[in-house]
Write an enzyme that holds these catalytic residues in place. Sequence first.
Site, PDB file in Angstrom:
ATOM      1  N   ASP A   1       0.864  -1.174   0.000  1.00  0.00           N
ATOM      2  CA  ASP A   1       0.000   0.000   0.000  1.00  0.00           C
ATOM      3  C   ASP A   1       0.912   1.239   0.000  1.00  0.00           C
ATOM      4  O   ASP A   1       2.109   1.141   0.307  1.00  0.00           O
ATOM      5  CB  ASP A   1      -0.887  -0.036   1.250  1.00  0.00           C
ATOM      6  CG  ASP A   1      -1.688   1.225   1.427  1.00  0.00           C
ATOM      7  OD1 ASP A   1      -2.370   1.640   0.480  1.00  0.00           O
ATOM      8  OD2 ASP A   1      -1.613   1.819   2.529  1.00  0.00           O
ATOM      9  N   ILE A   2       0.353   2.391  -0.335  1.00  0.00           N
ATOM     10  CA  ILE A   2       1.179   3.602  -0.403  1.00  0.00           C
ATOM     11  C   ILE A   2       1.021   4.465   0.844  1.00  0.00           C
ATOM     12  O   ILE A   2       1.938   4.578   1.655  1.00  0.00           O
ATOM     13  CB  ILE A   2       0.856   4.408  -1.677  1.00  0.00           C
ATOM     14  CG1 ILE A   2       1.281   3.614  -2.926  1.00  0.00           C
ATOM     15  CG2 ILE A   2       1.576   5.764  -1.647  1.00  0.00           C
ATOM     16  CD1 ILE A   2       1.000   4.320  -4.237  1.00  0.00           C
ATOM     17  N   ASP A   3      -0.140   5.081   1.013  1.00  0.00           N
ATOM     18  CA  ASP A   3      -0.317   6.058   2.090  1.00  0.00           C
ATOM     19  C   ASP A   3      -0.370   5.381   3.452  1.00  0.00           C
ATOM     20  O   ASP A   3      -1.186   4.500   3.692  1.00  0.00           O
ATOM     21  CB  ASP A   3      -1.594   6.858   1.843  1.00  0.00           C
ATOM     22  CG  ASP A   3      -1.531   7.622   0.534  1.00  0.00           C
ATOM     23  OD1 ASP A   3      -0.839   8.642   0.479  1.00  0.00           O
ATOM     24  OD2 ASP A   3      -2.171   7.165  -0.446  1.00  0.00           O
TER      25      ASP A   3
ATOM     26  N   ASP B   1      -2.219  -0.654   5.930  1.00  0.00           N
ATOM     27  CA  ASP B   1      -2.437   0.050   7.193  1.00  0.00           C
ATOM     28  C   ASP B   1      -3.868   0.518   7.413  1.00  0.00           C
ATOM     29  O   ASP B   1      -4.148   1.151   8.429  1.00  0.00           O
ATOM     30  CB  ASP B   1      -1.530   1.290   7.251  1.00  0.00           C
ATOM     31  CG  ASP B   1      -2.055   2.432   6.395  1.00  0.00           C
ATOM     32  OD1 ASP B   1      -2.315   3.523   6.925  1.00  0.00           O
ATOM     33  OD2 ASP B   1      -2.232   2.221   5.178  1.00  0.00           O
TER      34      ASP B   1
ATOM     35  N   ASN C   1      -9.265  -0.381   3.809  1.00  0.00           N
ATOM     36  CA  ASN C   1      -9.314  -0.914   2.448  1.00  0.00           C
ATOM     37  C   ASN C   1      -8.240  -1.956   2.178  1.00  0.00           C
ATOM     38  O   ASN C   1      -8.174  -2.517   1.089  1.00  0.00           O
ATOM     39  CB  ASN C   1      -9.212   0.216   1.416  1.00  0.00           C
ATOM     40  CG  ASN C   1      -7.892   0.959   1.478  1.00  0.00           C
ATOM     41  OD1 ASN C   1      -7.241   1.013   2.509  1.00  0.00           O
ATOM     42  ND2 ASN C   1      -7.498   1.556   0.360  1.00  0.00           N
TER      43      ASN C   1
ATOM     44  N   GLY D   1      -5.370   2.515  -3.172  1.00  0.00           N
ATOM     45  CA  GLY D   1      -6.621   3.116  -3.591  1.00  0.00           C
ATOM     46  C   GLY D   1      -6.414   4.247  -4.574  1.00  0.00           C
ATOM     47  O   GLY D   1      -7.378   4.765  -5.139  1.00  0.00           O
TER      48      GLY D   1
ATOM     49  N   LYS E   1      -8.961  -4.714  -3.205  1.00  0.00           N
ATOM     50  CA  LYS E   1      -7.557  -4.945  -3.543  1.00  0.00           C
ATOM     51  C   LYS E   1      -7.288  -6.439  -3.718  1.00  0.00           C
ATOM     52  O   LYS E   1      -6.485  -6.832  -4.561  1.00  0.00           O
ATOM     53  CB  LYS E   1      -6.649  -4.385  -2.455  1.00  0.00           C
ATOM     54  CG  LYS E   1      -6.569  -2.869  -2.414  1.00  0.00           C
ATOM     55  CD  LYS E   1      -5.529  -2.409  -1.398  1.00  0.00           C
ATOM     56  CE  LYS E   1      -5.461  -0.899  -1.312  1.00  0.00           C
ATOM     57  NZ  LYS E   1      -4.432  -0.424  -0.367  1.00  0.00           N
TER      58      LYS E   1
END
Length: 271
Positions: free
Chosen positions: A22-24, A220, A223, A57, A197
């Site tokens: 995941d990114i954020d 984290d 989602n 997302g 996802k």
Amino acid sequence: MTLHVAESRTFKTHSKKIIFFDIDGTLLDYRKRLPVSAKEAVHRLQELGHEVALATGRSPFMLQRVAEELRIDSYVGFNGQYVVMRGERIYTNPFQEEELGELSLFAASSGHPLVYLDEDSMRSSMMHHSYVEQCIASLEYEHPECDPEYYRGRPIYQTMLFCEEPEELQYRERFTGLDFVRWHPFSLDVLPGGGSKAGGIAQLIRRMGFEPEEAYAFGDNLNDMEMLQYVGHGIAMGNAPDCVKQIARYVTADVDRHGIASGLRMVGLLP
């Protein structure tokens, strides 16, 4: 049961693995910066021959900076609705235009803005709204241009709905064919029914020849829950909510405490 140490298990699989990030709040810290330890850890995975992909997302146009910095060309975007393998788009799952038309009418009558996203851009259903400004700013973007008809005649893969938590129940009850995932106190991601996802990851690993047990994922937020349960090795960040940690197989340190590097060592992918 959540494990905080790596297990010793034997699988009939090849040594190369695939790792999703995941990114954020996972790769990017609270200031939207990529920690040096995370960047070095991802590059080390690549040097060892593992496949590395993003699972976010975000829209493709919102993830390019991170993808380029990490030299990643495979990703699951829009919470699973848009999948790219080594630079080639292999799967998409857009909304039906009629679905978005009904949602748009109801949101407008309730005074709630929407933001429509495709692979290249985003547009807001309202000229200006403080919730939109705050949420989009948290992703380091400005309030989108207004175009309430943007969903017509083009594929839209994800929509943001802006309302507070007590107000979301009316949408869940009315639009049972859509999925709603809250990512901010003022906003939810709206997805085509059944989208997640995990579904996007399933598309990618099948094409790459991996089994779910050979897949690892770091996340984290809410989602990320289906993703962490689907892969063989789900790793929750230390900054994740308790409900996310409880369903993950492992829990690593916070994003700003070398959580990526620590988690990769925990599961035995890095020394």
